[in-house]
Scaffold this active site. Structure first.
Site, PDB file in Angstrom:
ATOM      1  N   ARG A  94       1.150  -1.181   0.051  1.00  0.00           N
ATOM      2  CA  ARG A  94      -0.151  -0.253   0.129  1.00  0.00           C
ATOM      3  C   ARG A  94       0.902   0.745   0.077  1.00  0.00           C
ATOM      4  O   ARG A  94       2.251   1.371   0.549  1.00  0.00           O
ATOM      5  CB  ARG A  94      -1.122  -0.182   1.767  1.00  0.00           C
ATOM      6  N   GLU A 132      -3.095   7.531  -4.933  1.00  0.00           N
ATOM      7  CA  GLU A 132      -3.766   7.144  -6.316  1.00  0.00           C
ATOM      8  C   GLU A 132      -5.013   7.227  -6.886  1.00  0.00           C
ATOM      9  O   GLU A 132      -6.155   7.549  -6.592  1.00  0.00           O
ATOM     10  CB  GLU A 132      -3.957   5.120  -5.966  1.00  0.00           C
ATOM     11  N   HIS A 141      -0.840   0.360 -10.029  1.00  0.00           N
ATOM     12  CA  HIS A 141      -1.541  -0.733  -9.218  1.00  0.00           C
ATOM     13  C   HIS A 141      -1.751  -1.544 -10.068  1.00  0.00           C
ATOM     14  O   HIS A 141      -2.799  -2.165  -9.530  1.00  0.00           O
ATOM     15  CB  HIS A 141      -2.293   0.123  -8.264  1.00  0.00           C
TER      16      HIS A 141
END
Ligand code: A2R
Length: 324
Positions: free
Chosen positions: A236, A265, A283
């Site tokens: 993360r 993000e 991601h």
């Protein structure tokens, strides 16, 4: 289409069609993000909705939503990380929260190794070099190497262990940091992250998000990692102090970074994008068709199992498992 007496659920955001279509066959589905007036929709369905399907990280599932849905029993969340769901609050209210662990472990571990290699051997930069016609003028400069590196894993859970197994095959020594030593693990354990960073030259973070991991990889840890240091993050973004990382990269406090996750993000700091000596991915750790379908299936299966009275398949630790 589900029959009109099927259980009613809310989808908080878009899910892949593979999962969304199955949900619509089994449940009466309310698509919250599409509502012109979200609060009005919630008021209208409040007495009927018993489940939430939570896709991705951008729509928070928290006390406000629990308050709005007093008949709620279960939140089925997509992904292994569930920091967008207030699982502690759900637990206090006796609500079930499920995630999609295990089915993505190998995919994310593969990506972590790919990102490590891409960062160490500068694969995206080398590709750009060829495409720009620079090979015709001379060879690409020699890169750093995976040889002689030693790796510290931050968060030796399911994915962290799969990364460690792969690193063993590469012949690299592995250490780990977490809140507790794992009795069945032979890798060297560091209760202190800064001590581990000082002893290795490569950090791979596979730790979850949330308050307990917020910015644990900070300026001091990066300084301890040192000028040959490489940071790979596939867990993360919030685990890393991104501003401190940018400064460490600009100042050459560490050598490079390979990042699949970011603090905010999908917004990635311009300072990172401007650097040619880092590798940045949007991601994509679990983002293959195969693995995303398995994750979608598990999200569906958790809801189906619950409403068939068979209990949740993969409840998160914070929530009580209770039979209907
Ligand atoms: O701390 P421990 O001994 O419970 O180890 C867990 C570690 N972890 C932490 N390490 C350092 N400081 C913390 N505050 C902290 N909190 C948790 O992270 C454990 O070894 C690891 C998480 O492993 P699993 O729960 O098995 O998760 P998995 O499937 O490996 O996925 C990890 C993360 C997800 O949460 C997403 O954020 C991402 O990878 O996709």
């Amino acid at each position: 289409m589900a029959s009109s007496n099927a259980p009613e659920i809310v989808m908080t955001g878009p899910l892949m069609a593979y999962a969304a279509d199955q949900l619509k066959e089994r449940f009466v589905v309310h698509e919250l993000w599409k509502a012109a007036d979200r609060d009005a929709l919630l008021r209208e369905i409040a007495d009927r909705v018993r489940g939430v399907a939570a896709g991705g990280g951008h729509n928070r599932v928290d006390a406000a939503l629990f308050d709005a849905l007093p008949k709620l029993e279960i939140v089925s969340s997509f992904g292994v990380g569930y920091d967008h769901v207030d699982a502690a609050e759900a637990g206090r209210r006796g609500l079930i929260v499920t995630n999609t662990p295990d089915v993505l472990t190998d995919e994310v571990a593969d990506l972590a190794i790919g990102l490590l290699l891409a960062t160490v051997r500068q694969l995206p930069q080398v590709d750009r070099y060829l495409r720009e016609g620079k090979w015709l003028k001379g060879a690409y400069p020699l890169t750093t190497s995976l040889r002689k590196r030693s790796v510290g894993i931050v968060g030796l859970g399911r994915i962290g262990k799969a990364v460690a197994h792969r690193l063993e095959a590469f012949g690299l020594p592995v250490a780990y940091h977490g809140r507790s030593r794992q009795a069945d693990v032979a890798y060297r354990y560091y209760p202190s992250l800064i001590d581990m960073a000082a002893d290795v030259d490569t950090l791979i973070s596979v730790a979850p998000g949330g308050a307990s991991t917020h910015h644990i990889i900070n300026a001091e840890v990066l300084k301890a990692l040192g000028p040959n240091g490489i940071l790979v993050n596939v867990g993360r973004g919030t685990v890393v102090d991104e501003a401190a990382l940018i400064k460490a990269l600009q100042d050459k406090t560490i050598l490079s970074a390979g990042l699949d996750v970011f603090e905010d993000e999908p917004r990635v700091p311009a300072d990172l994008i401007a650097m040619d000596h880092v590798v940045l991915l949007p991601h994509v750790g679990s983002a293959s068709v195969h693995t995303r379908e398995q994750m979608g299936q598990l999200l569906v299966d958790n809801l189906v199992s619950w409403f068939e009275g068979k209990g949740p398949k993969t409840p998160v630790p914070e929530t009580p498992v209770r039979d209907r």
